[in-house]
Motif scaffolding. Structure first.
Motif, PDB file in Angstrom:
ATOM      1  N   THR A   1       1.208   1.637   2.835  1.00  0.00           N
ATOM      2  CA  THR A   1       1.860   2.096   4.072  1.00  0.00           C
ATOM      3  C   THR A   1       1.545   3.562   4.327  1.00  0.00           C
ATOM      4  O   THR A   1       1.347   3.976   5.473  1.00  0.00           O
ATOM      5  N   SER A   2       1.477   4.364   3.246  1.00  0.00           N
ATOM      6  CA  SER A   2       1.145   5.781   3.422  1.00  0.00           C
ATOM      7  C   SER A   2      -0.287   5.946   3.904  1.00  0.00           C
ATOM      8  O   SER A   2      -0.583   6.795   4.748  1.00  0.00           O
TER       9      SER A   2
ATOM     10  N   ILE B   1       1.932   4.912   8.103  1.00  0.00           N
ATOM     11  CA  ILE B   1       3.344   4.572   8.326  1.00  0.00           C
ATOM     12  C   ILE B   1       4.186   5.530   7.502  1.00  0.00           C
ATOM     13  O   ILE B   1       4.141   5.520   6.273  1.00  0.00           O
TER      14      ILE B   1
ATOM     15  N   PHE C   1       3.144  -1.446  -1.780  1.00  0.00           N
ATOM     16  CA  PHE C   1       3.748  -1.246  -0.462  1.00  0.00           C
ATOM     17  C   PHE C   1       3.760   0.229  -0.087  1.00  0.00           C
ATOM     18  O   PHE C   1       3.357   0.617   1.022  1.00  0.00           O
TER      19      PHE C   1
ATOM     20  N   ARG D   1      11.789   7.326   1.373  1.00  0.00           N
ATOM     21  CA  ARG D   1      10.625   7.250   0.473  1.00  0.00           C
ATOM     22  C   ARG D   1      11.046   7.472  -0.975  1.00  0.00           C
ATOM     23  O   ARG D   1      10.627   6.737  -1.879  1.00  0.00           O
TER      24      ARG D   1
END
Length: 326
Positions: free
Chosen positions: A263-264, A268, A259, A275
């Motif tokens: 996402t990085s 996002i 995830f 984080r």
């Protein structure tokens, strides 16, 4: 700092931990992290103790679990003490070399975990899809060889990224917005273009993460296909139960990591605090709760734990009865 002409070179780093945390919560944070560490050490020590005192656990599958416990214990010992002292004693400083040593072990132990989980999936695949040949394929010797191999082949990649990152010029800020030293947290502080260094490191991390994950997903797909052929619901449930423990542990490791990585890469962005909280959760919670999962889900370990509990209870009662009354 150490003077170098008109610039200064970093000789130590400062771990900020959770950047937005108010100082009034430092004591509580250090207490929580210390509790997590103590529980992790004691819980994994229980697994080692049960294994050492019960020959019934000397089976290939439990040797694999023992490797997971060893890795979890070492990772928590690598990552937690420094951040605990950061909040307990307001001592977030870590020497330049010590930071890279910590960085190596953080990535190395993460890699070992990934390979051990691959071994877990291989064990369940053989048990479900080749039950008649399982004892011939998955022997103690085989597990020992594969386990040692996992610890050895995990060495080169983390070593390579440390060797490439160590000589970079760190001449700006020395503040690492993290709870421990990792490749991204350190190399963003370098006074140079980090692309030639970060791209190979990212590719390597993806190989170590996604390579075993691909095998794990394939093996469990084959396992579920095999389970689907079973007409007896009782046998089907029993087979699923034998896989559930390892599947839970593997999911706790891979799902949050994938995830964060994806996402990085998708652009996002989370705040630094969110984080870091996510990273700390997936880094520190599994080592703490994995032994609980073993003890609750693995029948042999659960029985050994109950047996040990009754032994200790009997000893305590005997001690109480024999204690002289004043």
């Amino acid at each position: 700092m150490m003077s170098e002409g008109n610039r200064s070179r970093v000789t130590e780093f400062i771990l900020t931990g959770f950047p937005g945390l108010h100082p009034q919560y430092y004591g509580l944070t250090s207490a929580v992290l210390f509790l997590v560490y103590v529980v992790t050490v004691k819980a994994n020590a229980v697994v080692f103790f049960l294994f050492a005192t019960n020959k019934s656990l000397h089976k290939p599958v439990y040797y694999i679990i023992l490797n997971v416990s060893a890795c979890d214990l070492l990772f928590s010992t690598t990552a937690l003490p420094k951040i605990i002292s950061r909040y307990w004693f307001q001592s977030g400083n870590i020497s330049f070399t010590a930071c890279f040593v910590q960085m190596y072990f953080v990535h190395y132990l993460g890699s070992v975990n990934s390979f051990i989980f691959l071994l877990m999936a291989f064990d369940r695949y053989c048990a479900v899809c080749h039950p008649l040949r399982y004892t011939a394929i998955v022997t103690k010797f085989t597990v020992h060889i594969l386990s040692v191999t996992a610890w050895i082949i995990a060495i080169p990649m983390p070593l390579m990224i440390v060797i490439r990152a160590y000589p970079l010029p760190y001449c700006a800020t020395n503040i690492i917005n993290h709870c421990y030293c990792d490749h991204v947290g350190i190399t963003v502080l370098a006074c140079t273009d980090r692309t030639p260094y970060s791209t190979p490191a990212f590719v390597g991390a993806m190989i170590i993460l996604l390579g075993p994950l691909a095998f794990i997903l394939l093996s469990y797909c084959l396992i579920f296909i095999e389970i689907g052929k079973v007409t007896n619901l009782g046998n089907c449930g029993k087979t699923l139960s034998t896989c559930s423990t390892q599947l839970i542990i593997i999911s706790l490791y891979y799902v949050p990591r994938c995830f964060v990585y994806f996402t990085s890469q998708a652009g996002i962005n989370f705040s630094a605090d969110i984080r870091i909280v996510i990273i700390m959760l997936y880094s520190l919670v599994p080592p703490m709760i994995n032994p609980l999962i073993y003890c609750l889900r693995a029948k042999d370990i659960r029985e050994c734990l109950m047996k040990q509990f009754y032994i200790e209870k009997s000893r305590f009662q005997q001690f109480t009865l024999n204690r002289p009354v004043h």
